[in-house]
Design a protein around this motif. Structure first.
Motif, PDB file in Angstrom:
ATOM      1  N   ALA A 150      22.591 -55.931  33.654  1.00  8.42           N
ATOM      2  CA  ALA A 150      21.995 -57.019  32.885  1.00  8.42           C
ATOM      3  C   ALA A 150      20.570 -57.301  33.359  1.00  8.42           C
ATOM      4  O   ALA A 150      19.672 -57.565  32.546  1.00  8.42           O
ATOM      5  N   SER A 151      20.347 -57.228  34.667  1.00  9.33           N
ATOM      6  CA  SER A 151      19.005 -57.447  35.204  1.00  9.33           C
ATOM      7  C   SER A 151      18.056 -56.337  34.772  1.00  9.33           C
ATOM      8  O   SER A 151      16.884 -56.584  34.463  1.00  9.33           O
ATOM      9  N   PHE A 152      18.577 -55.114  34.756  1.00  4.49           N
ATOM     10  CA  PHE A 152      17.757 -53.983  34.294  1.00  4.49           C
ATOM     11  C   PHE A 152      17.321 -54.215  32.850  1.00  4.49           C
ATOM     12  O   PHE A 152      16.143 -54.072  32.523  1.00  4.49           O
ATOM     13  N   ASP A 153      18.260 -54.599  32.000  1.00  3.53           N
ATOM     14  CA  ASP A 153      17.937 -54.821  30.589  1.00  3.53           C
ATOM     15  C   ASP A 153      16.937 -55.974  30.443  1.00  3.53           C
ATOM     16  O   ASP A 153      16.022 -55.913  29.608  1.00  3.53           O
ATOM     17  N   ARG A 154      17.101 -57.008  31.255  1.00  4.52           N
ATOM     18  CA  ARG A 154      16.185 -58.150  31.197  1.00  4.52           C
ATOM     19  C   ARG A 154      14.781 -57.729  31.643  1.00  4.52           C
ATOM     20  O   ARG A 154      13.786 -58.122  31.029  1.00  4.52           O
ATOM     21  N   ALA A 155      14.720 -56.912  32.691  1.00  4.90           N
ATOM     22  CA  ALA A 155      13.415 -56.433  33.163  1.00  4.90           C
ATOM     23  C   ALA A 155      12.741 -55.583  32.094  1.00  4.90           C
ATOM     24  O   ALA A 155      11.520 -55.706  31.856  1.00  4.90           O
ATOM     25  N   VAL A 156      13.489 -54.723  31.447  1.00 12.01           N
ATOM     26  CA  VAL A 156      12.927 -53.885  30.381  1.00 12.01           C
ATOM     27  C   VAL A 156      12.374 -54.760  29.263  1.00 12.01           C
ATOM     28  O   VAL A 156      11.248 -54.557  28.774  1.00 12.01           O
ATOM     29  N   GLU A 157      13.158 -55.757  28.859  1.00 12.78           N
ATOM     30  CA  GLU A 157      12.723 -56.624  27.758  1.00 12.78           C
ATOM     31  C   GLU A 157      11.466 -57.395  28.129  1.00 12.78           C
ATOM     32  O   GLU A 157      10.504 -57.472  27.342  1.00 12.78           O
ATOM     33  N   ARG A 158      11.427 -57.954  29.337  1.00 11.45           N
ATOM     34  CA  ARG A 158      10.302 -58.803  29.720  1.00 11.45           C
ATOM     35  C   ARG A 158       9.047 -57.981  29.997  1.00 11.45           C
ATOM     36  O   ARG A 158       7.945 -58.356  29.570  1.00 11.45           O
ATOM     37  N   PHE A 159       9.192 -56.862  30.681  1.00 14.60           N
ATOM     38  CA  PHE A 159       8.019 -56.013  30.903  1.00 14.60           C
ATOM     39  C   PHE A 159       7.523 -55.422  29.589  1.00 14.60           C
ATOM     40  O   PHE A 159       6.307 -55.242  29.397  1.00 14.60           O
ATOM     41  N   SER A 160       8.431 -55.124  28.680  1.00 17.30           N
ATOM     42  CA  SER A 160       8.018 -54.594  27.378  1.00 17.30           C
ATOM     43  C   SER A 160       7.226 -55.639  26.600  1.00 17.30           C
ATOM     44  O   SER A 160       6.222 -55.331  25.945  1.00 17.30           O
ATOM     45  N   ARG A 161       7.676 -56.886  26.690  1.00 15.33           N
ATOM     46  CA  ARG A 161       6.961 -57.971  26.013  1.00 15.33           C
ATOM     47  C   ARG A 161       5.532 -58.100  26.560  1.00 15.33           C
ATOM     48  O   ARG A 161       4.568 -58.216  25.798  1.00 15.33           O
ATOM     49  N   ILE A 162       5.412 -58.049  27.876  1.00 16.45           N
ATOM     50  CA  ILE A 162       4.089 -58.140  28.500  1.00 16.45           C
ATOM     51  C   ILE A 162       3.272 -56.898  28.171  1.00 16.45           C
ATOM     52  O   ILE A 162       2.070 -56.976  27.884  1.00 16.45           O
ATOM     53  N   GLY A 163       3.923 -55.732  28.203  1.00 21.07           N
ATOM     54  CA  GLY A 163       3.229 -54.481  27.917  1.00 21.07           C
ATOM     55  C   GLY A 163       2.668 -54.430  26.508  1.00 21.07           C
ATOM     56  O   GLY A 163       1.542 -53.974  26.289  1.00 21.07           O
ATOM     57  N   ARG A 164       3.441 -54.904  25.536  1.00 20.33           N
ATOM     58  CA  ARG A 164       2.946 -54.915  24.150  1.00 20.33           C
ATOM     59  C   ARG A 164       1.763 -55.879  24.011  1.00 20.33           C
ATOM     60  O   ARG A 164       0.794 -55.596  23.304  1.00 20.33           O
ATOM     61  N   HIS A 165       1.859 -57.011  24.685  1.00 18.95           N
ATOM     62  CA  HIS A 165       0.740 -57.963  24.664  1.00 18.95           C
ATOM     63  C   HIS A 165      -0.498 -57.321  25.291  1.00 18.95           C
ATOM     64  O   HIS A 165      -1.606 -57.440  24.760  1.00 18.95           O
ATOM     65  N   ALA A 166      -0.300 -56.620  26.401  1.00 16.63           N
ATOM     66  CA  ALA A 166      -1.417 -55.961  27.088  1.00 16.63           C
ATOM     67  C   ALA A 166      -2.045 -54.890  26.207  1.00 16.63           C
ATOM     68  O   ALA A 166      -3.275 -54.724  26.182  1.00 16.63           O
ATOM     69  N   ALA A 167      -1.221 -54.149  25.486  1.00 15.56           N
ATOM     70  CA  ALA A 167      -1.746 -53.086  24.630  1.00 15.56           C
ATOM     71  C   ALA A 167      -2.711 -53.637  23.589  1.00 15.56           C
ATOM     72  O   ALA A 167      -3.696 -52.981  23.225  1.00 15.56           O
ATOM     73  N   GLY A 168      -2.447 -54.843  23.121  1.00 18.72           N
ATOM     74  CA  GLY A 168      -3.325 -55.458  22.145  1.00 18.72           C
ATOM     75  C   GLY A 168      -4.716 -55.746  22.680  1.00 18.72           C
ATOM     76  O   GLY A 168      -5.664 -55.902  21.900  1.00 18.72           O
ATOM     77  N   PHE A 169      -4.849 -55.806  23.993  1.00 18.59           N
ATOM     78  CA  PHE A 169      -6.143 -56.035  24.633  1.00 18.59           C
ATOM     79  C   PHE A 169      -6.692 -54.764  25.281  1.00 18.59           C
ATOM     80  O   PHE A 169      -7.722 -54.810  25.956  1.00 18.59           O
ATOM     81  N   GLY A 170      -5.998 -53.647  25.101  1.00 14.72           N
ATOM     82  CA  GLY A 170      -6.429 -52.405  25.723  1.00 14.72           C
ATOM     83  C   GLY A 170      -6.209 -52.389  27.228  1.00 14.72           C
ATOM     84  O   GLY A 170      -6.929 -51.690  27.950  1.00 14.72           O
TER      85      GLY A 170
END
Length: 312
Positions: A150-170
């Motif tokens: 469950a922690s692994f899945d939560r980490a994937v979801e949260r880092f993915s959320r941050i990663g997608r936001h970061a991609a928008g800023f390059g």
């Protein structure tokens, strides 16, 4: 961009500078005069880049006006920013996980405003009381970490959320290898970054965090062989390490990059062969960490000159 040895961004970590001034003022509120004082020490040691380590200054918590002041102060010091490193703000913290996600999102926006291309995050938690009281914090166990499915899945979801936001800023997101977390072994780190599966999310293979442990460890070269193909940023530090088979005791202390267990001549060879093109940050705990970091920078540039020259 393909960098030469002289162009390669090698930033000074700011771990040796406290987050409060002598009178207790938060460094953010102390403003440009205090920032310029620290930057002057960094440039006096020959650095042209700095890692804005958030134990010193938290770019994600600055106001728009403070961030503009920071950009001007960096420009006046003729310093580039290799990355912003977020320290001990785990997105899996049982009390502050979502708050830390919000902080990471703000830090990404701050990175874009400052003009750096990398934000480094990790899953390590704040130091425990025993760690704060120890001569070297890594000799004491850290806070309990969540490493179930469950922690692994939560980490994937949260880092993915941050990663997608970061991609928008390059912006590139770099996840720091750190013991006893979901980034605590080479295979665990690979599993996490592969599950996130975003082109702008990679690893910071800071395996100095692993070789300093007073217990058995993975072979450093094998860890680098596995992780460096996924690296987009790199904290570099080294430790002397010894083991007494008669008693089972382990002993580690910080070492200059050229002197410790890890051969960075070999590690950089592995990195270049893997196509690594990320910025580098040099660190050192204890003593005059900034001066040792400067020595580490010069050592690394010498290796880069030799390795890149040999490839021409």
């Amino acid at each position: 961009m393909v960098w030469t040895a002289e162009q390669w961004p090698i930033g000074a970590a700011l771990i040796q500078f406290p987050g409060r001034t002598g009178d207790g003022t938060d460094v953010a509120d102390a403003g440009p005069i205090e920032w310029a004082r620290v930057f002057a020490e960094v440039t006096a040691c020959g650095f042209d880049h700095v890692d804005l380590t958030d134990t010193w200054l938290r770019p994600g918590d600055l106001t728009d006006g403070q961030r503009e002041d920071l950009v001007r102060t960096l420009k006046d010091a003729d310093l580039g920013v290799s990355a912003i490193s977020v320290v001990r703000r785990s997105v899996l913290d049982p009390e502050h996980g979502e708050t830390n996600v919000d902080y990471a999102l703000r830090t990404v926006e701050a990175a874009a405003g400052i003009g750096t291309g990398v934000v480094c995050l990790g899953l390590h938690r704040p130091l425990t009381a025993r760690q704060r009281d120890a001569e070297w914090f890594w000799t004491q166990p850290g806070a309990d970490q969540q490493r179930d499915e469950a922690s692994f899945d939560r980490a994937v979801e949260r880092f993915s959320r941050i990663g997608r936001h970061a991609a928008g800023f390059g912006i590139q997101l770099s996840l720091e290898v750190y013991e006893d977390t979901l980034l605590g072994t080479a295979d665990d780190a690979l599993a996490l970054v592969r599950a996130i599966d975003l082109p702008n999310v990679g690893l910071n293979p800071d395996i100095g965090n692993l070789i300093r442990l007073h217990r058995p460890i993975e072979d450093w070269e094998e860890v680098h062989l596995k992780t460096l193909p996924y690296a987009n940023y790199w904290h570099i530090k080294n430790y002397y390490r010894d083991h007494d088979p008669a008693t089972g005791a382990y002993f580690t202390v910080p070492a200059p990059a050229e002197s410790g267990l890890i051969s960075y001549r070999r590690a950089i060879e592995i990195a270049l062969q893997a196509g690594f093109q990320g910025p580098i940050c040099v660190e050192h705990y204890g003593g005059d960490g900034l001066s040792v970091s400067a020595r580490n920078r010069d050592y690394l540039r010498g290796i880069l000159r030799a390795k890149l020259g040999a490839r021409r």
